[in-house]
Write an enzyme that holds these catalytic residues in place. Structure first.
Site, PDB file in Angstrom:
ATOM      1  N   HIS A  64      10.444  -0.015   4.136  1.00  0.00           N
ATOM      2  CA  HIS A  64      10.824   0.843   2.994  1.00  0.00           C
ATOM      3  C   HIS A  64      11.352   2.184   3.466  1.00  0.00           C
ATOM      4  O   HIS A  64      10.889   2.752   4.451  1.00  0.00           O
ATOM      5  CB  HIS A  64       9.670   0.982   1.991  1.00  0.00           C
ATOM      6  CG  HIS A  64       8.535   1.871   2.411  1.00  0.00           C
ATOM      7  ND1 HIS A  64       8.528   3.235   2.173  1.00  0.00           N
ATOM      8  CD2 HIS A  64       7.346   1.591   3.000  1.00  0.00           C
ATOM      9  CE1 HIS A  64       7.395   3.764   2.601  1.00  0.00           C
ATOM     10  NE2 HIS A  64       6.662   2.787   3.116  1.00  0.00           N
ATOM     11  N   ASP A 173       6.510   7.459   7.683  1.00  0.00           N
ATOM     12  CA  ASP A 173       6.145   6.364   6.786  1.00  0.00           C
ATOM     13  C   ASP A 173       7.245   6.293   5.732  1.00  0.00           C
ATOM     14  O   ASP A 173       7.222   7.060   4.778  1.00  0.00           O
ATOM     15  CB  ASP A 173       4.782   6.661   6.151  1.00  0.00           C
ATOM     16  CG  ASP A 173       4.385   5.679   5.066  1.00  0.00           C
ATOM     17  OD1 ASP A 173       5.047   4.637   4.907  1.00  0.00           O
ATOM     18  OD2 ASP A 173       3.400   5.975   4.364  1.00  0.00           O
ATOM     19  N   GLU A 205       8.941   1.895  -2.778  1.00  0.00           N
ATOM     20  CA  GLU A 205       7.688   1.293  -2.310  1.00  0.00           C
ATOM     21  C   GLU A 205       6.489   2.132  -2.689  1.00  0.00           C
ATOM     22  O   GLU A 205       5.421   1.602  -3.042  1.00  0.00           O
ATOM     23  CB  GLU A 205       7.739   1.103  -0.786  1.00  0.00           C
ATOM     24  CG  GLU A 205       6.590   0.279  -0.207  1.00  0.00           C
ATOM     25  CD  GLU A 205       5.366   1.095   0.188  1.00  0.00           C
ATOM     26  OE1 GLU A 205       4.323   0.481   0.480  1.00  0.00           O
ATOM     27  OE2 GLU A 205       5.434   2.354   0.194  1.00  0.00           O
ATOM     28  N   GLU A 206       6.643   3.453  -2.631  1.00  0.00           N
ATOM     29  CA  GLU A 206       5.504   4.338  -2.847  1.00  0.00           C
ATOM     30  C   GLU A 206       5.004   4.341  -4.293  1.00  0.00           C
ATOM     31  O   GLU A 206       3.942   4.888  -4.579  1.00  0.00           O
ATOM     32  CB  GLU A 206       5.853   5.773  -2.410  1.00  0.00           C
ATOM     33  CG  GLU A 206       6.164   5.926  -0.923  1.00  0.00           C
ATOM     34  CD  GLU A 206       4.947   5.745  -0.031  1.00  0.00           C
ATOM     35  OE1 GLU A 206       3.852   5.518  -0.560  1.00  0.00           O
ATOM     36  OE2 GLU A 206       5.102   5.836   1.203  1.00  0.00           O
ATOM     37  N   ASP A 228       5.732  -1.836   8.150  1.00  0.00           N
ATOM     38  CA  ASP A 228       5.244  -0.595   7.542  1.00  0.00           C
ATOM     39  C   ASP A 228       4.404   0.126   8.590  1.00  0.00           C
ATOM     40  O   ASP A 228       4.358  -0.290   9.749  1.00  0.00           O
ATOM     41  CB  ASP A 228       4.437  -0.901   6.269  1.00  0.00           C
ATOM     42  CG  ASP A 228       4.536   0.231   5.235  1.00  0.00           C
ATOM     43  OD1 ASP A 228       4.508   1.416   5.641  1.00  0.00           O
ATOM     44  OD2 ASP A 228       4.643  -0.058   4.035  1.00  0.00           O
ATOM     45  N   HIS A 312       0.944  10.218   4.929  1.00  0.00           N
ATOM     46  CA  HIS A 312       1.254  10.916   3.668  1.00  0.00           C
ATOM     47  C   HIS A 312       1.096  12.425   3.792  1.00  0.00           C
ATOM     48  O   HIS A 312       0.632  13.107   2.884  1.00  0.00           O
ATOM     49  CB  HIS A 312       0.422  10.366   2.512  1.00  0.00           C
ATOM     50  CG  HIS A 312       0.938   9.069   1.988  1.00  0.00           C
ATOM     51  ND1 HIS A 312       0.710   8.619   0.720  1.00  0.00           N
ATOM     52  CD2 HIS A 312       1.702   8.118   2.575  1.00  0.00           C
ATOM     53  CE1 HIS A 312       1.304   7.448   0.542  1.00  0.00           C
ATOM     54  NE2 HIS A 312       1.911   7.122   1.665  1.00  0.00           N
TER      55      HIS A 312
END
Length: 342
Positions: A64, A173, A205-206, A228, A312
């Protein structure tokens, strides 16, 4: 362009959830020469690397390309911006963060407001995202002229190289995963394969993997490898829930994943002496794998992850060697299983 440069360039591209076009454009340039590229209805990048007859397997490599961020929801009477989260935000990194507000007229620098410790009645609680304000230095009238509700906000952090082969920055990420996929695509584009091969760098994706699900419905692969990031161990993290940086690809095992593909990936890693570690989960993976596997009549799906520290946050950190190990593992797996050059 070496691998660390690829990761860093992708990291610095803007691609907040629902506004991924800048990152997609950067990735598309890196895929030049690999195949014809297109963009799906929801913005995912698709690159058709190899096309075989319809009765042959069709392999999809995917990661992603979206990143977490904020979205402007209100401009108050003093010109301060109220926001909501786009994806899961680590509340510990929000206060006093530098940000960019991405407007139609251009990017505006701002800062997340914070109360000085001298004036805090209780410094043990973190505010919710909806309770913070962003200061862009404008009055309400000026702010409303430049900023629209719905404009996205990204965190500012210059990506960079660290010691011992590590790189750090925002959005690794999953731009690290995108790098692995691009490396594999570049290698496989040079091979004779007895299968179709498509790369897909997915959006959204998130917030639920809508970009991967819809693009996979368009591509209709028979097999997929999703890339991922997974938790990389740090001293303050539970060891049994984390992989280790520098120890290679994390091969997934989970109910939604294809057991044969997971086993074959392990065999490929052993055969070619590619460093690997296992990533076992008892339920959903929390990645695009969960949606890709149930597209159409079902897609045999594997998950390979890159161990990453500080997920994140704007300082996500990976080892370049792990990113390369994931790309190499996918390329050699496809060559060995689907008839490429030996």
């Amino acid at each position: 362009m070496d691998t660390s440069t690829m990761i860093l360039e992708l990291s610095q591209a803007t691609g907040i959830v629902g506004m991924e076009a800048g990152a997609v454009k950067t990735a598309e340039k890196m895929l030049e020469g690999c195949g014809d590229c297109s963009v799906s209805a929801l913005g995912s990048l698709i690159c058709r690397v190899k096309t075989a007859p319809a009765d042959k397997p069709h392999i999809m490599l995917t990661a992603h390309i979206d990143e977490i961020g904020l979205v402007v929801t209100y401009i108050d009477e003093k010109g301060f911006l109220r926001v909501s989260g786009c994806g899961g935000i680590d509340l510990g990194i929000i206060l006093a963060a530098q940000v960019l507000v991405h407007t139609k007229q251009g990017d505006l620098p701002g800062v997340v407001c914070t109360v000085p410790p001298h004036l805090q009645p209780d410094d043990t609680k973190l505010p919710k995202v909806e309770d913070i304000c962003i200061d862009v230095g404008l009055s309400q009238e000026q702010a409303k002229q430049k900023i629209a509700l719905g404009d996205r906000v990204s965190f500012v952090n210059k990506a960079g190289r660290m010691l011992n082969g590590q790189v750090s920055g925002k959005a690794i990420d999953d731009r690290g995963g995108c790098t692995s996929v691009i490396l594999a695509a570049r290698e496989l584009a040079k091979c004779d394969l007895d299968c179709s091969l498509t790369v897909m760098l997915s959006t959204l994706e998130e917030i639920g993997s809508q970009g991967a699900k819809t693009a996979a419905e368009e591509i209709m692969p028979t097999h997929a490898i999703v890339v991922d990031v997974a938790f990389g161990h740090t001293p303050d993290a539970p060891r049994h829930q984390c992989g280790e940086l520098g120890k290679g690809a994390m091969i997934g095992v989970a109910p939604v994943l294809d057991n044969d593909m997971s086993r074959q990936l392990v065999e490929t890693a052993k055969k070619h002496k590619i460093p690997y570690q296992m990533d076992v989960q008892g339920g959903r993976t929390g990645t695009d794998s969960d949606e890709v596997a149930v597209c159409g009549a079902g897609v045999r799906t594997a998950l390979v992850s890159i161990p990453q520290k500080f997920m994140h946050t704007p300082i996500e950190t990976v080892m370049v060697s792990d990113v390369e190990a994931v790309g190499k593992l996918m390329a050699l797996y496809i060559k060995d299983i689907f008839g490429g050059e030996r």
